[in-house]
Design a protein around this motif. Structure first.
Motif, PDB file in Angstrom:
ATOM      1  N   UNK A   1       0.828  -1.208   0.000  1.00  0.00           N
ATOM      2  CA  UNK A   1       0.000   0.000   0.000  1.00  0.00           C
ATOM      3  C   UNK A   1       0.857   1.251   0.000  1.00  0.00           C
ATOM      4  N   UNK A   2       0.441   2.276  -0.752  1.00  0.00           N
ATOM      5  CA  UNK A   2       1.133   3.563  -0.639  1.00  0.00           C
ATOM      6  C   UNK A   2       0.835   4.170   0.741  1.00  0.00           C
ATOM      7  N   UNK A   3       1.659   5.124   1.156  1.00  0.00           N
ATOM      8  CA  UNK A   3       1.552   5.700   2.497  1.00  0.00           C
ATOM      9  C   UNK A   3       0.162   6.256   2.795  1.00  0.00           C
ATOM     10  N   UNK A   4      -0.454   6.949   1.842  1.00  0.00           N
ATOM     11  CA  UNK A   4      -1.770   7.532   2.120  1.00  0.00           C
ATOM     12  C   UNK A   4      -2.834   6.456   2.353  1.00  0.00           C
ATOM     13  N   UNK A   5      -2.732   5.326   1.650  1.00  0.00           N
ATOM     14  CA  UNK A   5      -3.663   4.216   1.885  1.00  0.00           C
ATOM     15  C   UNK A   5      -3.417   3.575   3.253  1.00  0.00           C
TER      16      UNK A   5
ATOM     17  N   UNK B   1      -6.162   3.333   6.194  1.00  0.00           N
ATOM     18  CA  UNK B   1      -6.469   2.057   6.845  1.00  0.00           C
ATOM     19  C   UNK B   1      -6.327   2.179   8.361  1.00  0.00           C
ATOM     20  N   UNK B   2      -5.235   2.752   8.826  1.00  0.00           N
ATOM     21  CA  UNK B   2      -5.023   2.941  10.264  1.00  0.00           C
ATOM     22  C   UNK B   2      -6.137   3.797  10.864  1.00  0.00           C
ATOM     23  N   UNK B   3      -6.496   4.872  10.172  1.00  0.00           N
ATOM     24  CA  UNK B   3      -7.551   5.761  10.667  1.00  0.00           C
ATOM     25  C   UNK B   3      -8.883   5.053  10.804  1.00  0.00           C
ATOM     26  N   UNK B   4      -9.223   4.236   9.820  1.00  0.00           N
ATOM     27  CA  UNK B   4     -10.485   3.489   9.860  1.00  0.00           C
ATOM     28  C   UNK B   4     -10.486   2.532  11.052  1.00  0.00           C
ATOM     29  N   UNK B   5      -9.424   1.789  11.226  1.00  0.00           N
ATOM     30  CA  UNK B   5      -9.351   0.821  12.326  1.00  0.00           C
ATOM     31  C   UNK B   5      -9.371   1.543  13.672  1.00  0.00           C
ATOM     32  N   UNK B   6      -8.664   2.660  13.783  1.00  0.00           N
ATOM     33  CA  UNK B   6      -8.651   3.420  15.037  1.00  0.00           C
ATOM     34  C   UNK B   6     -10.044   3.960  15.375  1.00  0.00           C
ATOM     35  N   UNK B   7     -10.785   4.443  14.370  1.00  0.00           N
ATOM     36  CA  UNK B   7     -12.142   4.938  14.615  1.00  0.00           C
ATOM     37  C   UNK B   7     -13.080   3.795  15.020  1.00  0.00           C
TER      38      UNK B   7
END
Length: 187
Positions: A161-165, A169-175
C-alpha cells in the motif's frame, strides 16, 4: 515435569459441572443463531469475502508455518504463546476466550506448553481458585521469534500500500476501535 505440586486440579464434579455449563451455553448460542437466520448485509458479505480472499492470497500465518514445523508447535499453541507474550500472566479461562477455544481444550494446550518448558502455571493473586499461565524464559524467547515473524509478514502486506492508503487504513481501524470501546459495557 507436568504441573507444580502446589497446583491442584479441579475436582471431577467441578470439571463435569463446568463442561455441562459451557456445553449448554454453546448450544443456546447455536439455537439462537439458527432461529435468527441469516442476517448478513451486503457490507458484511463483502467484508468477509475480502478477508477470505486476502487469507487465500497472502496469509499472515505463512511466516509462522515454519516456526510451527521447526518447534513442533500447533497453531493454537503459537496463538497461546502470542497472547501470553502480549498480555503477560493471565487466567487460563481468559486465555481460552482470547484464542477462541473451550476451557477443556486450553487445559491440554497449556499442559503441552508446560511440558515443553514454555509456560508455567500459578495461582491468581486476587482469586486463589483461578489458575494462571505465564511464559517462562524459553517461552519469552519463542514469543520474540513469533513477534519478529509476524512483523515481517505485516511489513510485506503494508509494503503493498502507498503511504496515504496505509494512513487511511489505520484511521479506519482506530475509529472502529474507539466506537467499540465507547459502546462496550464497563468492566
Amino acid at each position: 515435569m507436568r504441573r507444580p505440586t502446589s497446583i491442584t486440579s479441579p475436582s471431577e464434579s467441578e470439571v463435569r459441572s463446568e463442561g455441562k455449563d459451557e456445553a449448554a451455553d454453546e448450544k443456546a448460542v447455536m439455537e439462537r443463531l439458527l432461529q435468527e437466520g441469516d442476517q448478513s448485509t451486503p457490507d458484511s458479505r463483502r467484508f468477509m469475502g475480502l478477508i477470505r480472499e486476502l487469507a487465500h492470497f497472502r496469509s499472515l500465518r505463512d511466516p509462522l508455518a515454519s516456526l510451527c514445523d521447526d518447534m513442533r508447535l500447533t497453531p493454537t499453541q503459537v496463538h497461546a504463546l502470542g497472547w501470553l507474550g502480549m498480555d503477560g500472566p493471565i487466567q487460563v479461562g481468559v486465555l481460552a476466550q482470547r484464542i477462541g477455544i473451550t476451557k477443556k481444550t486450553i487445559t491440554g494446550v497449556v499442559d503441552r506448553l508446560e511440558d515443553m518448558g514454555m509456560v508455567e502455571r500459578g495461582r491468581d493473586a486476587e482469586d486463589r481458585r483461578a489458575v494462571t499461565a505465564k511464559l517462562t524464559d524459553r517461552g519469552c524467547e519463542i514469543y520474540k521469534v513469533i513477534q519478529l515473524m509476524t512483523d515481517a509478514g505485516i511489513r510485506r502486506l503494508m509494503g503493498l500500500l502507498p503511504e496515504d492508503d496505509r494512513e487511511a487504513l489505520f484511521g479506519i481501524i482506530e475509529r472502529m476501535l474507539a466506537r467499540m470501546k465507547a459502546s462496550a459495557p464497563p468492566r
